[in-house]
Write a protein that holds these residues in place. Structure first.
Motif: not given
Length: 78
Positions: A36-43, A63-77
């Motif tokens: 999940r941490r790696v996916l957030k960096v990718f996001a 879209h693929m990241l959104d589908d698995i629940g990694i929301n790029t708009d919420e990454l700063e939190a």
């Protein structure tokens, strides 16, 4: 209904098995946390690329990241 009687040996074996399952569960949780941490960096990378160039490839990744629940708009939190 049949009654199952456990011997001290069978109880000990069940406890060892339970502890092994707990260790395996904890390892899987740790692995998923790392993924999940790696996916957030990718996001974050994809979000930056989309800000520069909204190519179809980056939109697809978004879209693929959104589908698995990694929301790029919420990454700063995080």
């Amino acid at each position: 209904m049949p009654t199952i009687k456990h011997t001290p040996q069978s109880i000990a074996e069940l406890e060892r098995e339970r502890e092994q399952f707990k260790r395996e569960r904890d390892e899987l949780i740790k692995d998923l946390s790392n993924y999940r941490r790696v996916l957030k960096v990718f996001a974050r990378l994809i979000k930056g690329k989309l800000a520069i160039n909204a190519s179809d490839r980056y939109i697809q990744y978004h879209h693929m990241l959104d589908d698995i629940g990694i929301n790029t708009d919420e990454l700063e939190a995080d």
